[in-house]
Each structure stands twice: as C-alpha cells, then as structure tokens.
Design an enzyme around this catalytic site. Structure first.
Site, PDB file in Angstrom:
ATOM      1  N   HIS A  72       0.847  -1.199   0.000  1.00 53.78           N
ATOM      2  CA  HIS A  72       0.000   0.000   0.000  1.00 53.78           C
ATOM      3  C   HIS A  72       0.879   1.244   0.000  1.00 53.78           C
ATOM      4  O   HIS A  72       1.894   1.286   0.698  1.00 53.78           O
ATOM      5  CB  HIS A  72      -0.934   0.007   1.208  1.00 53.78           C
ATOM      6  CG  HIS A  72      -2.167  -0.810   0.997  1.00 53.78           C
ATOM      7  ND1 HIS A  72      -3.375  -0.507   1.545  1.00 53.78           N
ATOM      8  CD2 HIS A  72      -2.376  -1.932   0.252  1.00 53.78           C
ATOM      9  CE1 HIS A  72      -4.287  -1.384   1.148  1.00 53.78           C
ATOM     10  NE2 HIS A  72      -3.691  -2.264   0.376  1.00 53.78           N
ATOM     11  N   TYR A 198      -9.390   6.004   6.639  1.00 56.21           N
ATOM     12  CA  TYR A 198      -9.684   6.351   8.032  1.00 56.21           C
ATOM     13  C   TYR A 198     -10.630   7.554   7.984  1.00 56.21           C
ATOM     14  O   TYR A 198     -10.270   8.615   7.466  1.00 56.21           O
ATOM     15  CB  TYR A 198      -8.415   6.775   8.764  1.00 56.21           C
ATOM     16  CG  TYR A 198      -7.430   5.673   9.068  1.00 56.21           C
ATOM     17  CD1 TYR A 198      -6.584   5.167   8.072  1.00 56.21           C
ATOM     18  CD2 TYR A 198      -7.314   5.146  10.348  1.00 56.21           C
ATOM     19  CE1 TYR A 198      -5.657   4.168   8.358  1.00 56.21           C
ATOM     20  CE2 TYR A 198      -6.386   4.148  10.640  1.00 56.21           C
ATOM     21  CZ  TYR A 198      -5.574   3.665   9.641  1.00 56.21           C
ATOM     22  OH  TYR A 198      -4.643   2.676   9.930  1.00 56.21           O
ATOM     23  N   PRO A 289      -5.542   0.430  18.160  1.00 55.01           N
ATOM     24  CA  PRO A 289      -5.143  -0.019  16.816  1.00 55.01           C
ATOM     25  C   PRO A 289      -5.190   1.071  15.734  1.00 55.01           C
ATOM     26  O   PRO A 289      -4.812   0.815  14.605  1.00 55.01           O
ATOM     27  CB  PRO A 289      -6.146  -1.130  16.514  1.00 55.01           C
ATOM     28  CG  PRO A 289      -7.277  -0.924  17.425  1.00 55.01           C
ATOM     29  CD  PRO A 289      -6.758  -0.220  18.627  1.00 55.01           C
ATOM     30  N   LYS A 293      -0.059  -0.153  15.130  1.00 52.52           N
ATOM     31  CA  LYS A 293       1.247  -0.268  15.772  1.00 52.52           C
ATOM     32  C   LYS A 293       1.417  -1.466  16.691  1.00 52.52           C
ATOM     33  O   LYS A 293       2.541  -1.753  17.122  1.00 52.52           O
ATOM     34  CB  LYS A 293       1.513   1.009  16.587  1.00 52.52           C
ATOM     35  CG  LYS A 293       1.679   2.238  15.735  1.00 52.52           C
ATOM     36  CD  LYS A 293       2.862   2.112  14.800  1.00 52.52           C
ATOM     37  CE  LYS A 293       2.778   3.082  13.632  1.00 52.52           C
ATOM     38  NZ  LYS A 293       3.511   2.602  12.458  1.00 52.52           N
ATOM     39  N   TYR A 385       3.573   6.393  10.464  1.00 46.16           N
ATOM     40  CA  TYR A 385       2.691   5.277  10.091  1.00 46.16           C
ATOM     41  C   TYR A 385       3.499   4.175   9.382  1.00 46.16           C
ATOM     42  O   TYR A 385       3.349   2.985   9.685  1.00 46.16           O
ATOM     43  CB  TYR A 385       1.570   5.772   9.166  1.00 46.16           C
ATOM     44  CG  TYR A 385       0.447   4.768   8.976  1.00 46.16           C
ATOM     45  CD1 TYR A 385       0.574   3.701   8.083  1.00 46.16           C
ATOM     46  CD2 TYR A 385      -0.735   4.871   9.701  1.00 46.16           C
ATOM     47  CE1 TYR A 385      -0.436   2.762   7.928  1.00 46.16           C
ATOM     48  CE2 TYR A 385      -1.758   3.946   9.540  1.00 46.16           C
ATOM     49  CZ  TYR A 385      -1.598   2.894   8.651  1.00 46.16           C
ATOM     50  OH  TYR A 385      -2.600   1.968   8.500  1.00 46.16           O
TER      51      TYR A 385
END
Ligand code: FAS
Ligand code: PHB
Length: 390
Positions: A72, A198, A289, A293, A385
């Site tokens: 991704h 998100y 979550p 991580k 991230y």
C-alpha cells in the site's frame, strides 16, 4: 531439560523471536498455554510497517508475504465528505504492506515445524523462576507431567494477560483507556478501496481495511459497553455506508464472516527487563489499533531483543542491558502517535456538554484540514505510520 532461551507465549512476538534466535544459532523452547488451533484462529492486526517487512525478508520469512501481502502506498484521511490521500512513497519513500496477523502467525508456525522447533502447546501453569539469578528456570504442566526447563534467559511474549510482567517486582503499568471501542468485521467482498480509509464522521469513526483482494476488513467506532448482539449485519453495513460514503464512490457489501468488539486502551510497563527476564510485545505495552502499531511494536521489540541476545552469546552484554531503555524509548513515540491518530479520528461522545463536544469535533476537523493541507504534517504522519527505525 535445558535450553538457552525459554520463551513464554507463541503469538507473533514469541514465534518471530524463535526464528531470530534460530538464525543466530541460539537454542530456545516456546511454551504456549493455548492450542495451536486457537493461536492460529486469532484475527487481529493487518498492516506491516516497512521495517517489519524488511526484518521478515532478512530472516527469509517473506515467501507467504510476497505471495499474499498487498503493498500500500499510503492511506486516506476522510472528513466532511472529502477523502484525502497521504502518499507515503512521495513523502518518505516508504510503503506499508497489508498482511493479516493470522497469515503471519500461520507462516511463522509452519516454518518452525519445518525447523523442528520445540514449541509446547497447551502448557499449563507456566511459571518463571529465579529470574534474579544467573540460573533462571521455567516450570509448567505439560502432557500431564510437571516439567522444569533450566535456561540462561526467560522471555515473556505472553501478552497483556500473561504471567511474566507480574513476575517483575514493583513493575508499574502506565495506562489510559479510551471512551470508545472498535466493532470489527471480516466480509467476503472485494475491497472498495486501494488504500486504507480512516474516516471521521459525526456518527463516529469508521475504517476500510482489507485482508486480500477477496476479503474486506472494516471497523466502526462503538461505545465501550456495547454488545455485538445489538449489531445486526444490516445495521453494521448501514453505519459503514453513512460514515464512509462520499460522492461518486460505492462501498460494496458482502457476507460478514466474523464480527467482534475490541476495547481501546494504552498501557506501557515501567520496565521490560528484570534480571534474566525480558518482556516483548503486548506483555510490555498495548496501543489503540488506530495507528496500526500493536503487531509492529512486537516485531520491533523482538528484533532489538534478538540482537541483544546474539551479542550476549558473543560475550557482549551491553546491548541486552540497554534493551528496556531502547525499546521503551521507541514505544513511547509509538504511543503518542497512536494517541494522536485515535483522538483526531474518533467522536468524543464522553464530552457531556453539547457546546464542548461541538468545539472538540470542529477542532479535530481543523487538525485534519491542517494535516491534509500541509506537506510537512503529512510527512510526519507518513514517517510514523510507515514505521520509525528499529
Ligand atoms: P499475543 O497476545 O498475540 O500473544 C501472546 C501469547 O501468549 C498468546 O498466544 C497467549 O495464549 C500466550 N500466553 C498468555 N499467557 C500465557 C501463559 N501464562 N503461559 C503460556 N502462554 C501464555 N494490532 C494492530 O496493529 N492492529 C489491529 O487491528 C489490532 N487488533 C487487535 C484486536 C484484538 C482483539 C487484540 C487483542 C489485539 C489487536 N491488536 C492489533 C494488537 C495485536 O495485534 C498485538 O499487538 C499482537 O498480538 C502482539 O503480539 P504478542 O506480543 O505476541 O502477544
Ligand atoms: C486491520 O486491517 O486490521 C487494521 C489496519 C489498520 C489499523 C488497524 C487495523 O490501523
């Protein structure tokens, strides 16, 4: 019986540490309280940082990852009906890989089987002893018999509810809980997006992830005391359509094959080592979550711990004596990032006063507008991230 390193817990942390030790020619045994079927049945994390992928490659454990992992190139942040892409390669020259924890555990176990590793499932009353001495040992009941394993080092990869952290005298848990939970589903439907979404919505947070090109993984913010029985499949899809919907985009629905509610909390142990006992993974820390991580922190811990143990057996004790400090320093950076992502993307219904709640929501929209409008802010998100260095 005797081994060099006794590992308690066969989740991803314990299984990966076993492979790292094998690679370094260090003997180990793994004692797991549940059955292998139970360990393989857990559906949890879904995203690997670039550093985690690199470690698996370095250890030759990337065959299944290459076959089934999905690279991704970023994530979408969505709010006020608009979706904004954060382009990781453009910003930090890194990617992430969608590869379910279940698939990773299955592959790690399969590789241990081919190595003939000593993993004892359904071991009961596993207990570390003499961790303050140079001759620690572990006792357990296995196959109906009391066993004792003498070793040089005990590693607790036994998760949040394990026995190893409580064995450390005076250990403290620094923690916070969040006033919401995640309802997660697996659905047999092709993902409706290329990268993860998100979304902040007035009704609550929602996320679109995936496990493969045929299986979608989606999450909804719910109240922490909600029961999964109150969420029919129809109600789940309706909420996902509302919270993820944008003009010109369709969320495809499918058969839900698994659904569960997970509370959101953070905790960090005050130390990850005492004498000859070391903690790694969820035994030492938990994150919400939202920042993907949890699994990656477990991989970072055992990578650091494995390097320290390899140095120990080469006669250099200093890396191992520094393990807790170094692992906790990285973990607190991960904690603040996970907290930032979580508080920015969830609706704070716990704020009683309507005006304060509205203020909080608009402030979060401001955070998202700044982040998606600033290359510097996007780079900071992408760097964290995609993963800080181990
Ligand atoms: P684990 O808890 O996975 O493994 C510990 C092992 O030790 C278990 O097999 C347990 O049976 C065993 N054990 C415990 N006590 C023992 C004893 N006394 N004797 C012997 N064995 C013992 N992370 C993300 O990044 N993204 C997510 O979406 C996400 N979702 C999650 C959902 C849920 C419901 C949970 C609980 C966690 C989630 N996580 C997520 C975090 C998760 O992925 C963990 O970070 C990861 O499992 C950590 O791996 P371990 O440290 O190996 O701990
Ligand atoms: C998942 O696919 O399960 C997943 C992905 C990203 C997250 C959390 C969970 O932040």
């Amino acid at each position: 019986m005797r081994t060099q390193v006794a590992i308690i817990g066969a989740g991803p942390a314990g299984l990966l540490l076993g492979h790292i030790l094998h690679r370094a020619g260090i003997g180990f045994e793994i004692l797991e309280q549940r059955s292998s079927e139970h360990v393989l049945g857990r559906i949890r994390a879904g995203v690997l940082e670039q550093g985690s992928v690199d470690i698996l490659r370095e250890l030759g454990l990337d065959e299944d990852l290459d076959a089934h992992g999905l690279t991704h190139h970023g994530i979408y942040l969505q709010f006020e009906g608009e979706r904004h892409h954060i382009d990781f390669p453009d910003l930090v020259d890194r990617t992430v890989t969608v590869y379910g924890q279940q698939a990773l555990v299955r592959h790690l176990l399969r590789q241990h089987e081919s190595l003939g590793s000593d993993i004892r499932f359904e071991a009961q009353d596993v207990t570390p002893h003499a961790i303050d001495t140079s001759s620690p040992y572990v006792t357990a009941r296995y196959d109906g018999e009391e066993v004792r394993i003498d070793c040089d080092v005990v590693v607790g990869t036994d998760g949040y509810h394990g026995v190893c952290r409580p064995a450390i005298p005076g250990v403290r848990a620094l923690e916070r809980s969040y006033p919401y939970a995640w309802l997660g589903i697996l659905a047999d439907v092709t993902p409706s997006t290329d990268d993860l979404i998100y979304a902040l919505h007035p009704d609550g947070f929602a996320m679109h992830s995936m496990r493969s090109l045929e299986v979608s993984r989606l999450y909804l913010q719910v109240d922490p005391d909600e029961s999964i029985d109150d969420w029919s499949d129809a109600r789940i899809w309706e909420a996902l359509q509302t919270r993820l919907g944008t003009d010109g985009w369709t969320l495809h629905e499918g058969t839900i094959t698994e659904k569960s509610i997970t509370p959101m909390r953070s905790f960090v142990a005050s130390t990850l080592q005492h004498g000859r006992l070391f903690l790694a993974g969820d035994a030492g820390h938990i994150v919400p979550p939202t920042g993907a991580k949890g699994l990656n922190s477990a991989i970072a811990d055992v990578t650091l711990l494995g390097r320290g143990l390899a140095a120990l057996y080469r006669g250099d004790e200093s890396p191992l004596s520094d393990y807790s400090r170094a692992a906790l320093a990285r973990q607190w950076k991960v904690q603040q990032f996970s907290q930032w992502m979580t508080e920015m993307l969830h609706v704070h219904r716990e704020v009683a006063d309507e005006a304060s709640r509205a203020f909080r929501y608009r402030s979060q929209v401001g955070q998202l507008q700044y982040t998606t409008g600033s290359r510097n802010a996007q780079a900071a998100l992408a760097e964290q991230y995609a993963g800080l260095p181990f």
